[in-house]
Design an enzyme around this catalytic site. Structure first.
Site, PDB file in Angstrom:
ATOM      1  N   THR A   9      23.686  -3.339  15.355  1.00  0.00           N
ATOM      2  CA  THR A   9      23.237  -3.671  16.710  1.00  0.00           C
ATOM      3  C   THR A   9      21.756  -3.324  16.772  1.00  0.00           C
ATOM      4  OG1 THR A   9      25.400  -3.124  17.635  1.00  0.00           O
ATOM      5  CG2 THR A   9      23.547  -3.266  19.176  1.00  0.00           C
ATOM      6  N   LYS A  14      25.150  -9.624  22.194  1.00  0.00           N
ATOM      7  CA  LYS A  14      25.622  -8.228  22.155  1.00  0.00           C
ATOM      8  C   LYS A  14      25.016  -7.440  23.323  1.00  0.00           C
ATOM      9  CE  LYS A  14      27.170  -4.237  20.409  1.00  0.00           C
ATOM     10  NZ  LYS A  14      28.522  -3.813  20.115  1.00  0.00           N
ATOM     11  N   LYS A  23      20.858   3.848  22.648  1.00  0.00           N
ATOM     12  CA  LYS A  23      20.052   2.959  21.788  1.00  0.00           C
ATOM     13  C   LYS A  23      20.251   1.500  22.244  1.00  0.00           C
ATOM     14  CE  LYS A  23      22.039   1.446  18.251  1.00  0.00           C
ATOM     15  NZ  LYS A  23      22.528   0.398  17.394  1.00  0.00           N
TER      16      LYS A  23
HETATM   17  N1  LIG Z   1      30.828   2.902  15.846  1.00  0.00           N
HETATM   18  C1  LIG Z   1      31.136   1.934  16.698  1.00  0.00           C
HETATM   19  O1  LIG Z   1      32.133   2.005  17.432  1.00  0.00           O
HETATM   20  C2  LIG Z   1      30.259   0.696  16.784  1.00  0.00           C
HETATM   21  C3  LIG Z   1      30.734  -0.415  17.480  1.00  0.00           C
HETATM   22  C4  LIG Z   1      29.968  -1.573  17.529  1.00  0.00           C
HETATM   23  C5  LIG Z   1      28.709  -1.583  16.929  1.00  0.00           C
HETATM   24  N2  LIG Z   1      28.245  -0.481  16.267  1.00  0.00           N
HETATM   25  C6  LIG Z   1      26.903  -0.556  15.651  1.00  0.00           C
HETATM   26  O2  LIG Z   1      27.065  -0.685  14.227  1.00  0.00           O
HETATM   27  C7  LIG Z   1      25.984   0.007  13.571  1.00  0.00           C
HETATM   28  C8  LIG Z   1      26.563   1.069  12.634  1.00  0.00           C
HETATM   29  O3  LIG Z   1      27.352   1.976  13.386  1.00  0.00           O
HETATM   30  P1  LIG Z   1      28.271   3.086  12.682  1.00  0.00           P
HETATM   31  O4  LIG Z   1      29.114   3.645  13.759  1.00  0.00           O
HETATM   32  O5  LIG Z   1      28.888   2.510  11.454  1.00  0.00           O
HETATM   33  O6  LIG Z   1      27.137   4.157  12.286  1.00  0.00           O
HETATM   34  P2  LIG Z   1      27.234   5.334  11.222  1.00  0.00           P
HETATM   35  O7  LIG Z   1      28.639   5.743  10.972  1.00  0.00           O
HETATM   36  O8  LIG Z   1      26.230   6.362  11.670  1.00  0.00           O
HETATM   37  O9  LIG Z   1      26.699   4.648   9.872  1.00  0.00           O
HETATM   38  C9  LIG Z   1      25.375   4.231   9.717  1.00  0.00           C
HETATM   39  C10 LIG Z   1      25.206   3.733   8.301  1.00  0.00           C
HETATM   40  O10 LIG Z   1      23.861   3.286   8.110  1.00  0.00           O
HETATM   41  C11 LIG Z   1      23.264   4.002   7.050  1.00  0.00           C
HETATM   42  N3  LIG Z   1      21.831   4.169   7.355  1.00  0.00           N
HETATM   43  C12 LIG Z   1      21.291   4.538   8.540  1.00  0.00           C
HETATM   44  N4  LIG Z   1      19.952   4.553   8.457  1.00  0.00           N
HETATM   45  C13 LIG Z   1      19.648   4.176   7.191  1.00  0.00           C
HETATM   46  C14 LIG Z   1      18.427   3.997   6.499  1.00  0.00           C
HETATM   47  N5  LIG Z   1      17.242   4.190   7.106  1.00  0.00           N
HETATM   48  N6  LIG Z   1      18.472   3.623   5.202  1.00  0.00           N
HETATM   49  C15 LIG Z   1      19.655   3.408   4.582  1.00  0.00           C
HETATM   50  N7  LIG Z   1      20.860   3.566   5.188  1.00  0.00           N
HETATM   51  C16 LIG Z   1      20.844   3.942   6.484  1.00  0.00           C
HETATM   52  C17 LIG Z   1      23.994   5.311   6.980  1.00  0.00           C
HETATM   53  O11 LIG Z   1      23.846   5.919   5.716  1.00  0.00           O
HETATM   54  P3  LIG Z   1      24.186   7.487   5.493  1.00  0.00           P
HETATM   55  O12 LIG Z   1      25.659   7.537   5.200  1.00  0.00           O
HETATM   56  O13 LIG Z   1      23.354   7.881   4.342  1.00  0.00           O
HETATM   57  O14 LIG Z   1      23.798   8.194   6.765  1.00  0.00           O
HETATM   58  C18 LIG Z   1      25.424   4.822   7.232  1.00  0.00           C
HETATM   59  O15 LIG Z   1      25.967   4.209   6.091  1.00  0.00           O
HETATM   60  C19 LIG Z   1      25.090   0.581  14.675  1.00  0.00           C
HETATM   61  O16 LIG Z   1      24.036  -0.307  14.922  1.00  0.00           O
HETATM   62  C20 LIG Z   1      26.038   0.670  15.866  1.00  0.00           C
HETATM   63  O17 LIG Z   1      25.345   0.591  17.117  1.00  0.00           O
HETATM   64  C21 LIG Z   1      29.003   0.650  16.165  1.00  0.00           C
END
Ligand SMILES: NC(=O)c1ccc[n+]([C@@H]2O[C@H](COP(=O)([O-])OP(=O)(O)OC[C@H]3O[C@@H](n4cnc5c(N)ncnc54)[C@H](OP(=O)(O)O)[C@@H]3O)[C@@H](O)[C@H]2O)c1
Length: 287
Positions: free
Chosen positions: A94, A170, A238
């Site tokens: 997102t 979104k 965010k």
């Molecule tokens: N969680 C939900 O319910 C949900 C629902 C809809 C949409 N989203 C969206 O989907 C996206 C991911 O969410 P998530 O919940 O999966 O987040 P998350 O669990 O915090 O995972 C983030 C991922 O991105 C990687 N990452 C972050 N910054 C990075 C960088 N600078 N370089 C390389 N890798 C990086 C992290 O690596 P590390 O493991 O090394 O930290 C991890 O693999 C976000 O944009 C969020 O808003 C989430």
């Protein structure tokens, strides 16, 4: 079946990549924290690469799901130069519509396709392969081919327009959720103060005009004051910042979204950075 790379194995990306493997695609994963990639391989097979450019080598489709605009730019700047001619980058993060348009331009210049494809459905949707995927793509054929792969973890995947349209859709999703959550928080706090049984109230009114996914899934935990799960306030802020910036650009007023964003700021001030977005009710239960 296709050769696919998946960059970012977080709460969402890990299970999404797992569905690609289960569907029979040939998958290479990359995660910044390498141990997560090795754990993923131990569970699903296939292979991990230590950097984004090595992961995308030879892939026809590159899926990415990281945190925010900064993360997308950082990972894409390494991945794009390593991608094969004619491959497609699909960004599930997102992020802003600006970053989507930037990536579309960079991909076009490199002879690559691009689809911005943020998701909705949360952790449960990623785990059970039932996500809603909102897409923007300049080229319909590129989208049609990408959709074949995305289907592994989606129950709905639709192109809403050119690059950036997925992210803008979104934003609509998050604007609608913010208002519904605040309304539900007020209803739950009011019911509790009036001495009503919230479960009984919800069982009665949720099938009528007041019903919503949030009411079905969050009213009970709101009433119980349980917030240590779900979609974190940190991520919601965010997303709302992205919505408010785009609204400024478009000259649209979002008074309720701006107000709810300030309520989330207060939730964070009382320690709720990682609480679920339903924690808005805490401000009303404990003013
Ligand atoms: N969680 C939900 O319910 C949900 C629902 C809809 C949409 N989203 C969206 O989907 C996206 C991911 O969410 P998530 O919940 O999966 O987040 P998350 O669990 O915090 O995972 C983030 C991922 O991105 C990687 N990452 C972050 N910054 C990075 C960088 N600078 N370089 C390389 N890798 C990086 C992290 O690596 P590390 O493991 O090394 O930290 C991890 O693999 C976000 O944009 C969020 O808003 C989430």
């Amino acid at each position: 079946m296709s050769r696919v790379a998946f960059l970012g194995l977080g709460v969402m990306g890990g299970p999404m990549a797992g569905h690609l493997a289960a569907a029979g695609h040939d998958v290479t994963v990359y995660n910044r924290t390498g141990t997560k990639a090795l754990e993923w391989v131990a569970r699903h097979g296939h292979r991990a690469a230590p950097t984004p450019d090595e992961a995308v080598d030879g892939a026809e489709f590159v899926m990415m799901c990281v945190g925010n605009d900064h993360d997308v730019r950082e990972v894409a700047s390494v991945a794009i130069p390593g991608m094969s001619d004619g491959a497609t980058l699909v960004d599930h993060t997102t992020a802003s519509a600006d970053v989507a348009r930037e990536l579309a331009t960079a991909c076009a210049a490199a002879g690559l396709g691009f689809v911005d494809a943020p998701v909705s459905g949360g952790q449960a949707g990623a785990q059970n392969g039932q996500l809603t995927v909102m897409c923007g793509a300049d080229d319909e054929q590129v989208f049609d081919a990408a959709r074949e792969v995305i289907t592994a973890y989606a129950r709905e995947c639709r192109r809403l327009g050119s690059a950036g349209a997925g992210q803008t859709t979104k934003m609509v999703n998050q604007i609608c959720i913010a208002g519904v959550l605040q309304g539900l928080a007020e209803g739950v706090a009011f019911a509790q103060r009036a001495g009503l049984d919230v479960d009984e109230v919800v069982a009665t009114i949720s099938k009528g005009a007041a019903g919503s996914w949030q009411m079905e899934n969050r009213a009970g935990t709101m009433a119980a004051g349980e917030f240590e799960f779900g979609f974190a306030v940190e991520w919601m802020r965010k997303d709302l910042a992205i919505c408010l910036a785009e609204a400024d650009r478009l000259g649209v007023r979002l008074p309720l979204t701006a107000l709810v964003d300030q309520f989330y700021k207060q939730v964070i001030e009382r320690g709720g950075l990682r609480w679920d977005t339903s924690s808005l009710v805490n401000l009303l239960q404990q003013p």
